[in-house]
Write a protein that holds these residues in place. Structure first.
Motif, PDB file in Angstrom:
ATOM      1  N   ASN A 404      50.446 -41.374  64.601  1.00 42.77           N
ATOM      2  CA  ASN A 404      49.738 -41.992  65.621  1.00 42.77           C
ATOM      3  C   ASN A 404      49.092 -43.117  64.960  1.00 42.77           C
ATOM      4  OD1 ASN A 404      50.443 -40.810  68.457  1.00 42.77           O
ATOM      5  ND2 ASN A 404      49.684 -39.172  67.138  1.00 42.77           N
ATOM      6  N   ASP A 405      49.351 -44.708  64.960  1.00 40.89           N
ATOM      7  CA  ASP A 405      48.677 -45.554  64.501  1.00 40.89           C
ATOM      8  C   ASP A 405      47.346 -45.798  65.350  1.00 40.89           C
ATOM      9  OD1 ASP A 405      48.042 -48.119  63.470  1.00 40.89           O
ATOM     10  OD2 ASP A 405      49.887 -48.748  63.370  1.00 40.89           O
ATOM     11  N   VAL A 406      46.469 -45.377  64.723  1.00 38.86           N
ATOM     12  CA  VAL A 406      45.010 -45.653  65.070  1.00 38.86           C
ATOM     13  C   VAL A 406      43.996 -46.825  64.638  1.00 38.86           C
ATOM     14  CG1 VAL A 406      44.702 -43.429  66.038  1.00 38.86           C
ATOM     15  CG2 VAL A 406      44.160 -43.806  63.674  1.00 38.86           C
ATOM     16  N   THR A 407      44.924 -47.790  63.985  1.00 39.95           N
ATOM     17  CA  THR A 407      44.447 -48.850  63.205  1.00 39.95           C
ATOM     18  C   THR A 407      43.342 -49.661  64.116  1.00 39.95           C
ATOM     19  OG1 THR A 407      46.242 -48.909  61.617  1.00 39.95           O
ATOM     20  CG2 THR A 407      44.724 -50.866  61.605  1.00 39.95           C
ATOM     21  N   ALA A 408      43.798 -50.123  65.246  1.00 38.71           N
ATOM     22  CA  ALA A 408      43.054 -50.786  66.220  1.00 38.71           C
ATOM     23  C   ALA A 408      41.853 -50.292  66.692  1.00 38.71           C
ATOM     24  CB  ALA A 408      43.923 -51.276  67.436  1.00 38.71           C
ATOM     25  N   THR A 409      41.916 -48.918  66.869  1.00 39.15           N
ATOM     26  CA  THR A 409      40.859 -47.939  67.358  1.00 39.15           C
ATOM     27  C   THR A 409      39.755 -47.922  66.122  1.00 39.15           C
ATOM     28  OG1 THR A 409      42.081 -46.670  68.968  1.00 39.15           O
ATOM     29  CG2 THR A 409      39.972 -45.917  68.331  1.00 39.15           C
ATOM     30  N   ARG A 410      40.405 -47.656  64.959  1.00 44.62           N
ATOM     31  CA  ARG A 410      39.475 -47.404  63.880  1.00 44.62           C
ATOM     32  C   ARG A 410      38.743 -48.850  63.551  1.00 44.62           C
ATOM     33  NH1 ARG A 410      38.914 -43.909  59.191  1.00 44.62           N
ATOM     34  NH2 ARG A 410      37.122 -44.767  58.320  1.00 44.62           N
ATOM     35  N   LEU A 411      39.261 -49.817  63.872  1.00 41.78           N
ATOM     36  CA  LEU A 411      38.641 -51.167  63.194  1.00 41.78           C
ATOM     37  C   LEU A 411      37.609 -51.511  64.408  1.00 41.78           C
ATOM     38  CD1 LEU A 411      41.772 -53.587  62.376  1.00 41.78           C
ATOM     39  CD2 LEU A 411      40.026 -52.704  60.785  1.00 41.78           C
ATOM     40  N   LEU A 412      37.869 -51.308  65.771  1.00 45.39           N
ATOM     41  CA  LEU A 412      36.887 -51.558  66.750  1.00 45.39           C
ATOM     42  C   LEU A 412      35.713 -50.442  66.473  1.00 45.39           C
ATOM     43  CD1 LEU A 412      39.075 -51.593  70.102  1.00 45.39           C
ATOM     44  CD2 LEU A 412      37.903 -53.300  69.036  1.00 45.39           C
ATOM     45  N   LEU A 413      36.031 -49.089  65.949  1.00 48.25           N
ATOM     46  CA  LEU A 413      34.810 -48.229  65.890  1.00 48.25           C
ATOM     47  C   LEU A 413      33.857 -48.853  64.842  1.00 48.25           C
ATOM     48  CD1 LEU A 413      36.551 -44.684  66.254  1.00 48.25           C
ATOM     49  CD2 LEU A 413      34.886 -45.747  67.686  1.00 48.25           C
ATOM     50  N   ASP A 414      34.605 -49.404  63.651  1.00 45.01           N
ATOM     51  CA  ASP A 414      33.952 -49.853  62.522  1.00 45.01           C
ATOM     52  C   ASP A 414      33.071 -51.018  62.692  1.00 45.01           C
ATOM     53  OD1 ASP A 414      36.614 -49.204  59.952  1.00 45.01           O
ATOM     54  OD2 ASP A 414      35.024 -47.822  60.857  1.00 45.01           O
ATOM     55  N   GLU A 415      33.905 -51.929  63.699  1.00 42.78           N
ATOM     56  CA  GLU A 415      32.993 -53.072  64.133  1.00 42.78           C
ATOM     57  C   GLU A 415      31.790 -52.826  64.968  1.00 42.78           C
ATOM     58  OE1 GLU A 415      36.725 -56.246  64.367  1.00 42.78           O
ATOM     59  OE2 GLU A 415      35.756 -55.506  66.130  1.00 42.78           O
ATOM     60  N   LEU A 416      31.880 -51.619  65.891  1.00 43.79           N
ATOM     61  CA  LEU A 416      30.903 -51.201  66.730  1.00 43.79           C
ATOM     62  C   LEU A 416      29.566 -50.364  65.870  1.00 43.79           C
ATOM     63  CD1 LEU A 416      29.685 -50.593  69.574  1.00 43.79           C
ATOM     64  CD2 LEU A 416      30.873 -48.329  69.505  1.00 43.79           C
ATOM     65  N   ALA A 417      29.925 -49.681  64.859  1.00 41.35           N
ATOM     66  CA  ALA A 417      29.074 -49.157  63.999  1.00 41.35           C
ATOM     67  C   ALA A 417      28.339 -50.167  63.187  1.00 41.35           C
ATOM     68  CB  ALA A 417      29.909 -48.182  62.975  1.00 41.35           C
ATOM     69  N   HIS A 418      29.174 -51.166  62.863  1.00 39.35           N
ATOM     70  CA  HIS A 418      28.538 -52.235  62.022  1.00 39.35           C
ATOM     71  C   HIS A 418      27.463 -53.027  62.850  1.00 39.35           C
ATOM     72  CE1 HIS A 418      27.860 -55.463  59.163  1.00 39.35           C
ATOM     73  NE2 HIS A 418      28.303 -56.212  59.950  1.00 39.35           N
ATOM     74  N   ALA A 419      27.710 -53.088  64.063  1.00 46.58           N
ATOM     75  CA  ALA A 419      27.054 -53.975  64.929  1.00 46.58           C
ATOM     76  C   ALA A 419      25.599 -53.017  65.324  1.00 46.58           C
ATOM     77  CB  ALA A 419      27.812 -54.454  66.427  1.00 46.58           C
ATOM     78  N   ASN A 420      25.975 -51.752  65.557  1.00 47.88           N
ATOM     79  CA  ASN A 420      24.631 -50.825  65.598  1.00 47.88           C
ATOM     80  C   ASN A 420      23.791 -50.921  64.543  1.00 47.88           C
ATOM     81  OD1 ASN A 420      25.447 -49.917  68.332  1.00 47.88           O
ATOM     82  ND2 ASN A 420      26.739 -48.495  67.378  1.00 47.88           N
ATOM     83  N   ARG A 421      24.512 -51.012  63.189  1.00 51.52           N
ATOM     84  CA  ARG A 421      23.403 -51.038  62.289  1.00 51.52           C
ATOM     85  C   ARG A 421      22.939 -52.209  62.172  1.00 51.52           C
ATOM     86  NH1 ARG A 421      28.390 -48.446  59.793  1.00 51.52           N
ATOM     87  NH2 ARG A 421      28.850 -50.385  58.982  1.00 51.52           N
ATOM     88  N   GLN A 422      23.488 -53.080  62.398  1.00 49.59           N
ATOM     89  CA  GLN A 422      22.856 -54.847  62.380  1.00 49.59           C
ATOM     90  C   GLN A 422      21.630 -54.978  63.540  1.00 49.59           C
ATOM     91  OE1 GLN A 422      26.072 -57.527  63.180  1.00 49.59           O
ATOM     92  NE2 GLN A 422      26.139 -57.928  60.872  1.00 49.59           N
TER      93      GLN A 422
END
Length: 611
Positions: A404-422
């Motif tokens: 299962n290709d979860v690249t898009a989900t992983r990128l969204l989660l990474d962006e969300l985590a990055h936004a929360n950290r900011q």
């Protein structure tokens, strides 16, 4: 970025030229060690260093010795070894039948200290006779130079300091000031080269020691290696890691036995019942209800949006849908091939261990956070589902593997985590800014006082610097005097060496001087003319290994006697072949080389042709 690309080019060259794959090592420590070696040869550019490697074959060994930090010792981390000797090894031996073999793997063995430590621990538990009959210790490393030293099993007094006195007496023999591990037990320790990243693992291992080795690899490579180690270890087998290594994220493969000492057990297989559907039916009854049912199933499977493979019970590739064929470059010719022969078996993840786990447990296995570096597509993240397939008789007939290709989900989660950290950082910065403004006024007031005292401190510092300057000048004069003395001594030594060389050259007899290890230290001109071997070729070589017309084997007994007795002298008459290939009658006088207090430092051979 250019430096990173040049460094990766260097790693690819090392892999292609010498078969060492360092691409899985942590970049920070790897770059630091490579730069350290480049500094020793005064090279700054990676491309220039590749040229240096191509022109100097010996540089590979120096570089690998710098990268592969072969730091080890006997009974390293005593607390861990006390636990292994008192708890782990007795339990392991107790679970096995009286004559069942015990297989041990020491991965990353370096110079062999840890492998021989394991040998001593098991010999203490089983006794020497049982140890020889039942135990096999496979000790592996990627460093051939370290393996050569390990096979010799000879260590200096400093290297055996950590061996307890009673064990040192029982398992080591003194030899020329060194300590050699017992030869009868050494046969149970088998050394060989094995790259944990590339080579196949040893199988059916009861105890696997891989201490302070995994920490040099990045997370992806660690996961790959641990999958291979899990495959290597027998059911209920044990894995021992170093103090700096943990397996917190690999609980599905290993479970802790003693976390403090880093002892883990292979996760047990608990097969679950795999049954048929609750209401059995005859497929033939339904076949007539849908036209071209088999063809429809094939097209539906082939058109699936997820890359999927189906393996037969014997791990042979039975089916691969269109997505899988495109993604992994499979073709119709690959159908029917064993999984182990296909690239997909180890890329993007080592599949065989997970397939084996699914078959043993009888339940699906989910592998998350699998990354695949694909160029030019970039990084792809997968979540792999491995499902055992049961037939109508509840027996295992195959395994389904879905990517299962979860690249898009992983990128969204990474962006969300990055936004929360900011956001968190911004809130913390606002709070700290308010506190900083409140303290600024106090700091400005104290600054004036500090500036007033700074002048006084600078004046004091100036006086101290003047004192230090005088001391340095005095030290410099002393160093200059010592340098003059050393230069005079060097001149004297050069004169003495020239005189000794003149004496040896002037002698018409062939003169050979060897040290305590029978390595050539002097080889005069008469010896060159006699055997056709230049001094620079002979010096440093083992006398008994020289391929010349001198029957060196007949000198072995006399040389041993000369090294043991300071007063020994013996004349031998031998038949030899000179450098021109002619037979000659040779008179050889063998005597001890000793210093002023009659300590033997080597042996001297004086060779003359008899008329």
């Amino acid at each position: 970025m250019e430096a990173d690309t040049a460094f990766e080019t260097l790693l690819e060259y090392l892999k292609d030229a010498r078969g060492f794959d360092f691409t899985g090592y942590k970049r920070t420590s790897l770059v630091r060690r490579v730069r350290q070696r480049m500094g020793q040869v005064a090279i700054d550019d990676y491309a220039d260093y590749i040229d240096h490697l191509q022109a100097n074959a010996d540089e590979f060994s120096e570089l690998f010795n710098t990268i592969l930090i072969n730091v080890t010792s006997f009974f390293r981390d005593p607390e861990t070894w006390d636990y292994l000797r008192s708890v782990t090894i007795p339990a392991l031996v107790g679970r096995r039948k009286s004559q069942a073999p015990v297989r041990i793997w020491c991965a990353g063995c370096a110079a062999g200290q840890e492998a021989y430590t394991l040998a001593m621990a098991f010999a203490e538990e089983l006794g020497a006779e049982q140890f020889r009959q039942r135990v096999k210790i496979y000790a592996t490393d990627v460093d051939e130079q370290a393996l050569t030293q390990a096979r010799q099993a000879v260590y200096t007094p400093g290297e055996v300091e950590s061996v307890p006195g009673p064990l040192l007496e029982r398992y080591f023999e003194r030899h020329n000031g060194h300590f050699a591990f017992r030869k009868d037990l050494r046969r149970s320790v088998i050394f060989g080269r094995n790259d944990l990243v590339q080579d196949a693992p040893i199988s059916r291992i009861d105890l696997l020691a891989c201490r302070n080795t995994l920490m040099y690899f990045n997370a992806e490579t660690q996961a790959k290696i641990l999958g291979r180690l899990h495959f290597a270890i027998a059911p209920h087998g044990l894995l021992v890691l170093g103090k700096a290594e943990m397996l917190l994220s690999h609980g599905r493969l290993f479970e802790p036995v003693d976390l403090k000492r880093r002892v883990f057990r292979k996760a047990p297989a608990t097969p679950a019942a795999i049954g048929p559907p609750s209401r059995p039916y005859d497929p033939q009854e339904r076949r007539g209800a849908v036209a071209r049912l088999d063809e429809l199933r094939q097209y539906a499977f082939d058109a699936g949006p997820v890359a999927q493979l189906v393996l037969a019970e014997d791990d042979v590739l039975a089916l691969a849908n269109h997505q899988a064929r495109v993604l992994f470059g499979l073709s119709d010719d690959d159908i029917g091939r064993p999984l182990r022969d296909l690239e997909v078996s180890y890329r993007p993840v080592e599949l065989r261990a997970f397939v084996e786990q699914a078959k043993l447990d009888g339940r699906p296995v989910q592998v998350k956070d699998v990354t695949w570096q694909r160029r030019p597509e970039g990084t792809t993240w997968f979540e792999i589902h491995i499902v055992p397939l049961a037939g109508t008789d509840s027996g295992l007939i195959g395994v389904s593997v879905a990517f299962n290709d979860v690249t898009a989900t992983r990128l969204l989660l990474d962006e969300l985590a990055h936004a929360n950290r900011q956001l968190e950082l911004a809130y913390e910065e606002l709070q700290s800014t308010n506190e900083e403004l409140e303290t600024t006024n106090e700091e400005l007031q104290s600054t004036v006082e500090e500036l007033e005292t700074t002048n006084e401190e600078l004046q004091s510092t100036n006086e101290e610097l003047e004192t230090i300057n005088e001391e340095l000048q005095s030290t410099n004069d002393e160093l200059q005097s010592m340098n003059d003395m050393l230069r005079d001594r060097s001149t004297e030594l050069d004169d003495a060496n020239d005189f000794l060389e003149t004496v040896l050259t002037s002698l018409r007899s062939g003169i050979v001087v060897v040290d305590l290890e029978l390595r050539v230290r002097a080889w005069n001109r008469a010896a060159e003319e006699l055997w056709g071997l230049r001094a620079e070729e002979a010096t440093g070589a083992h006398l008994l290994n020289l391929d010349i017309g001198l029957p060196v084997a007949e000198l072995r007994q006399a040389l041993r006697a000369a090294l043991a007795d300071p007063a020994f002298t013996e004349v031998l008459h031998l038949e030899a072949i000179n450098r021109r290939g002619r037979s000659i009658a040779l008179r050889v006088m063998c005597g001890s080389l000793r210093n002023h207090d009659d300590r033997v430092r080597g042996a001297i051979l004086v060779m003359e042709i008899r008329d």
